[in-house]
Design an enzyme around this catalytic site. Sequence first.
Site, PDB file in Angstrom:
ATOM      1  N   ASP A  29       0.639  -1.143   0.129  1.00  0.00           N
ATOM      2  CA  ASP A  29       0.069   0.039   0.110  1.00  0.00           C
ATOM      3  C   ASP A  29       0.844   1.370   0.207  1.00  0.00           C
ATOM      4  O   ASP A  29       2.010   1.249   0.770  1.00  0.00           O
ATOM      5  CB  ASP A  29      -0.739  -0.156   1.208  1.00  0.00           C
ATOM      6  CG  ASP A  29      -2.065   1.084   1.176  1.00  0.00           C
ATOM      7  OD1 ASP A  29      -3.125   0.552   1.161  1.00  0.00           O
ATOM      8  OD2 ASP A  29      -1.659   2.088   1.205  1.00  0.00           O
ATOM      9  N   ILE A  30       0.431   2.365  -0.840  1.00  0.00           N
ATOM     10  CA  ILE A  30       1.413   3.456  -0.992  1.00  0.00           C
ATOM     11  C   ILE A  30       1.094   4.374   0.117  1.00  0.00           C
ATOM     12  O   ILE A  30       1.832   5.212   0.597  1.00  0.00           O
ATOM     13  CB  ILE A  30       0.789   4.300  -2.193  1.00  0.00           C
ATOM     14  CG1 ILE A  30       2.048   5.071  -2.737  1.00  0.00           C
ATOM     15  CG2 ILE A  30      -0.539   5.013  -2.031  1.00  0.00           C
ATOM     16  CD1 ILE A  30       1.627   5.759  -4.066  1.00  0.00           C
ATOM     17  N   ASN A  86     -12.948  -3.209   2.490  1.00  0.00           N
ATOM     18  CA  ASN A  86     -13.734  -2.010   2.568  1.00  0.00           C
ATOM     19  C   ASN A  86     -14.903  -2.004   1.436  1.00  0.00           C
ATOM     20  O   ASN A  86     -14.499  -2.251   0.439  1.00  0.00           O
ATOM     21  CB  ASN A  86     -12.864  -0.452   2.559  1.00  0.00           C
ATOM     22  CG  ASN A  86     -12.318  -0.489   3.975  1.00  0.00           C
ATOM     23  OD1 ASN A  86     -12.714  -0.839   4.926  1.00  0.00           O
ATOM     24  ND2 ASN A  86     -10.813   0.073   3.561  1.00  0.00           N
ATOM     25  N   GLY A  92     -15.326   3.658   3.913  1.00  0.00           N
ATOM     26  CA  GLY A  92     -13.932   4.257   3.289  1.00  0.00           C
ATOM     27  C   GLY A  92     -13.365   3.713   1.966  1.00  0.00           C
ATOM     28  O   GLY A  92     -12.366   3.996   1.819  1.00  0.00           O
ATOM     29  N   GLN A  93     -14.055   2.750   1.279  1.00  0.00           N
ATOM     30  CA  GLN A  93     -13.596   2.357  -0.010  1.00  0.00           C
ATOM     31  C   GLN A  93     -13.090   3.497  -1.100  1.00  0.00           C
ATOM     32  O   GLN A  93     -13.913   4.383  -0.989  1.00  0.00           O
ATOM     33  CB  GLN A  93     -14.552   1.448  -0.416  1.00  0.00           C
ATOM     34  CG  GLN A  93     -13.830   0.526  -1.877  1.00  0.00           C
ATOM     35  CD  GLN A  93     -14.678  -0.238  -2.560  1.00  0.00           C
ATOM     36  OE1 GLN A  93     -15.820  -0.803  -1.860  1.00  0.00           O
ATOM     37  NE2 GLN A  93     -14.230  -1.029  -3.589  1.00  0.00           N
ATOM     38  N   HIS A  99     -10.364  -5.447  -3.331  1.00  0.00           N
ATOM     39  CA  HIS A  99      -9.031  -5.763  -2.810  1.00  0.00           C
ATOM     40  C   HIS A  99      -9.037  -5.898  -1.344  1.00  0.00           C
ATOM     41  O   HIS A  99     -10.004  -5.691  -0.373  1.00  0.00           O
ATOM     42  CB  HIS A  99      -8.043  -4.483  -2.768  1.00  0.00           C
ATOM     43  CG  HIS A  99      -8.640  -3.103  -2.652  1.00  0.00           C
ATOM     44  ND1 HIS A  99      -9.569  -2.303  -3.245  1.00  0.00           N
ATOM     45  CD2 HIS A  99      -8.375  -2.711  -1.318  1.00  0.00           C
ATOM     46  CE1 HIS A  99      -9.711  -1.290  -2.357  1.00  0.00           C
ATOM     47  NE2 HIS A  99      -9.238  -1.387  -1.311  1.00  0.00           N
ATOM     48  N   LEU A 100      -8.198  -6.923  -0.736  1.00  0.00           N
ATOM     49  CA  LEU A 100      -8.056  -7.270   0.556  1.00  0.00           C
ATOM     50  C   LEU A 100      -6.897  -6.698   1.110  1.00  0.00           C
ATOM     51  O   LEU A 100      -5.741  -7.155   0.603  1.00  0.00           O
ATOM     52  CB  LEU A 100      -7.974  -8.718   0.472  1.00  0.00           C
ATOM     53  CG  LEU A 100      -7.946  -9.613   1.776  1.00  0.00           C
ATOM     54  CD1 LEU A 100      -9.228  -8.958   2.685  1.00  0.00           C
ATOM     55  CD2 LEU A 100      -7.834 -11.099   1.572  1.00  0.00           C
ATOM     56  N   HIS A 101      -7.115  -5.924   2.177  1.00  0.00           N
ATOM     57  CA  HIS A 101      -6.012  -5.356   3.071  1.00  0.00           C
ATOM     58  C   HIS A 101      -5.340  -6.381   4.039  1.00  0.00           C
ATOM     59  O   HIS A 101      -6.169  -6.851   4.764  1.00  0.00           O
ATOM     60  CB  HIS A 101      -6.430  -4.106   3.782  1.00  0.00           C
ATOM     61  CG  HIS A 101      -6.797  -2.989   3.165  1.00  0.00           C
ATOM     62  ND1 HIS A 101      -6.032  -1.952   3.099  1.00  0.00           N
ATOM     63  CD2 HIS A 101      -7.974  -2.919   2.439  1.00  0.00           C
ATOM     64  CE1 HIS A 101      -6.950  -0.809   2.316  1.00  0.00           C
ATOM     65  NE2 HIS A 101      -8.018  -1.328   1.947  1.00  0.00           N
TER      66      HIS A 101
HETATM   67  P1  AMP Z   1      -9.614   1.411   0.240  1.00  0.00           P
HETATM   68  O1  AMP Z   1     -10.115   2.683   1.195  1.00  0.00           O
HETATM   69  O2  AMP Z   1      -9.940  -0.131   0.758  1.00  0.00           O
HETATM   70  O3  AMP Z   1     -10.509   1.619  -1.130  1.00  0.00           O
HETATM   71  O4  AMP Z   1      -8.204   1.100  -0.070  1.00  0.00           O
HETATM   72  C1  AMP Z   1      -7.530   1.779  -1.119  1.00  0.00           C
HETATM   73  C2  AMP Z   1      -6.115   1.904  -0.774  1.00  0.00           C
HETATM   74  O5  AMP Z   1      -5.322   1.786  -1.841  1.00  0.00           O
HETATM   75  C3  AMP Z   1      -5.547   2.703   0.257  1.00  0.00           C
HETATM   76  O6  AMP Z   1      -5.066   2.150   1.508  1.00  0.00           O
HETATM   77  C4  AMP Z   1      -4.644   3.460  -0.629  1.00  0.00           C
HETATM   78  O7  AMP Z   1      -3.467   4.027   0.209  1.00  0.00           O
HETATM   79  C5  AMP Z   1      -3.898   2.674  -1.514  1.00  0.00           C
HETATM   80  N1  AMP Z   1      -3.548   3.111  -2.866  1.00  0.00           N
HETATM   81  C6  AMP Z   1      -4.151   4.165  -3.573  1.00  0.00           C
HETATM   82  N2  AMP Z   1      -3.379   4.247  -4.398  1.00  0.00           N
HETATM   83  C7  AMP Z   1      -2.354   3.577  -4.652  1.00  0.00           C
HETATM   84  C8  AMP Z   1      -1.134   3.095  -5.425  1.00  0.00           C
HETATM   85  N3  AMP Z   1      -1.216   3.707  -6.738  1.00  0.00           N
HETATM   86  N4  AMP Z   1      -0.288   2.142  -5.015  1.00  0.00           N
HETATM   87  C9  AMP Z   1      -0.336   1.430  -3.900  1.00  0.00           C
HETATM   88  N5  AMP Z   1      -1.550   1.636  -2.930  1.00  0.00           N
HETATM   89  C10 AMP Z   1      -2.412   2.518  -3.365  1.00  0.00           C
END
Ligand code: AMP
Length: 113
Positions: A29-30, A86, A92-93, A99-101
Site C-alpha cells: 500500500d502506498i 472495505n 471508506g472504500q 482488494h483485501l488489505h
Molecule cells: P480502500 O480505502 O479500501 O479503497 O483502500 C485503497 C487503498 O489503496 C488505500 O489504502 C490507498 O493507500 C491505496 N492506494 C491508492 N493508490 C495506490 C497506489 N498507486 N499504489 C498502492 N496503493 C495505493
Amino acid sequence: MECIFCKIINGELNSEIVFDNENIIGFNDINPVAPTHVLFVPRKHIEKVDDFETEDLALIGELIYRAKEYAKKIGLNSSGYRLVFNNGKDAGQAVFHIHLHLIGGRIMSWPPG
Ligand code: AMP
Ligand code: ZN
C-alpha cells in the site's frame, strides 16, 4: 480504463509487487497504516464485495488464501494480522476494484474508527 489497480495490473503504473500469479497480485500500500500493509487484488476487475457473484467464489477464496500464505511467509501469522475488505463509501472504500488489505506488524485496537 481509469481504474488505478487495473493500471498497476497492466504495468502502466508502478508499485512494489510482493506477490503475483495468473489470478492475483499483491503490492505494498502506498500509504501504509502498519509496518506490513499489502493489498491483494484479483486481476479481474470487480468493483467491490457487493458485486462478486458465485462464479467468483474460487477467486475470492484464493484472494484470502494468498494473503494468509504471504502472512505466514513473512512470519506474521504467529503475532496476528488483520484482513479487511472495505465495501462502499461509508466503509471508506476509495478504490473501486475489489482488494483485501493485509495489515500487521503492530498491535491494533478493535473496533476500528
Ligand atoms: P480502500 O480505502 O479500501 O479503497 O483502500 C485503497 C487503498 O489503496 C488505500 O489504502 C490507498 O493507500 C491505496 N492506494 C491508492 N493508490 C495506490 C497506489 N498507486 N499504489 C498502492 N496503493 C495505493
Ligand atoms: Zn480495476
